[in-house]
Scaffold this motif. Sequence first.
Motif, PDB file in Angstrom:
ATOM      1  N   THR A  25       0.844  -1.188   0.000  1.00  0.00           N
ATOM      2  CA  THR A  25       0.000   0.000   0.000  1.00  0.00           C
ATOM      3  C   THR A  25       0.884   1.243   0.000  1.00  0.00           C
ATOM      4  N   CYS A  76      -4.687  14.942  -8.629  1.00  0.00           N
ATOM      5  CA  CYS A  76      -5.179  13.901  -9.537  1.00  0.00           C
ATOM      6  C   CYS A  76      -6.692  13.976  -9.672  1.00  0.00           C
ATOM      7  N   LYS A 108     -10.984   5.376 -12.887  1.00  0.00           N
ATOM      8  CA  LYS A 108     -10.263   4.485 -11.980  1.00  0.00           C
ATOM      9  C   LYS A 108      -8.833   4.245 -12.474  1.00  0.00           C
ATOM     10  N   ALA A 109      -8.689   3.968 -13.767  1.00  0.00           N
ATOM     11  CA  ALA A 109      -7.363   3.732 -14.349  1.00  0.00           C
ATOM     12  C   ALA A 109      -6.514   5.000 -14.276  1.00  0.00           C
ATOM     13  N   SER A 169      -5.403   5.664 -10.661  1.00  0.00           N
ATOM     14  CA  SER A 169      -4.378   4.695 -10.270  1.00  0.00           C
ATOM     15  C   SER A 169      -3.003   5.104 -10.804  1.00  0.00           C
ATOM     16  N   GLU A 170      -2.931   5.439 -12.088  1.00  0.00           N
ATOM     17  CA  GLU A 170      -1.674   5.853 -12.680  1.00  0.00           C
ATOM     18  C   GLU A 170      -1.188   7.179 -12.103  1.00  0.00           C
ATOM     19  N   LYS A 205       0.394   6.914  -8.637  1.00  0.00           N
ATOM     20  CA  LYS A 205       1.660   6.179  -8.587  1.00  0.00           C
ATOM     21  C   LYS A 205       2.849   7.082  -8.869  1.00  0.00           C
TER      22      LYS A 205
END
Length: 90
Positions: free
Chosen positions: A25, A68, A81-82, A85-86, A89
């Motif tokens: 996490t 974001c 969602k994608a 997530s990117e 990161k």
Amino acid sequence: MKNCIVLSALVLAASLASAADKAPTVQQNLMGTCNTEAAGKKGDERKEFMKSCLSDGKKRQQERMKSCNADATGKKGDERKAFMSECLKK
């Protein structure tokens, strides 16, 4: 009785394998980073450093989340969602 023991062992092995497959996490990554940076510090100095480092990391994560989230305006469902997530990161 032996079948029950074998079944229990298989269930335990499967759960351990799936736990090992999970990515760490954000908090675990932050803890690892702070722990590495705290090398050589001991006692109260280390405790204070870890507290500060983890606190700063949480603030950076919150700022990243806000940024974001703003950039994801207009995206929905799997696309959002994608993207999130990117973005998180980075």
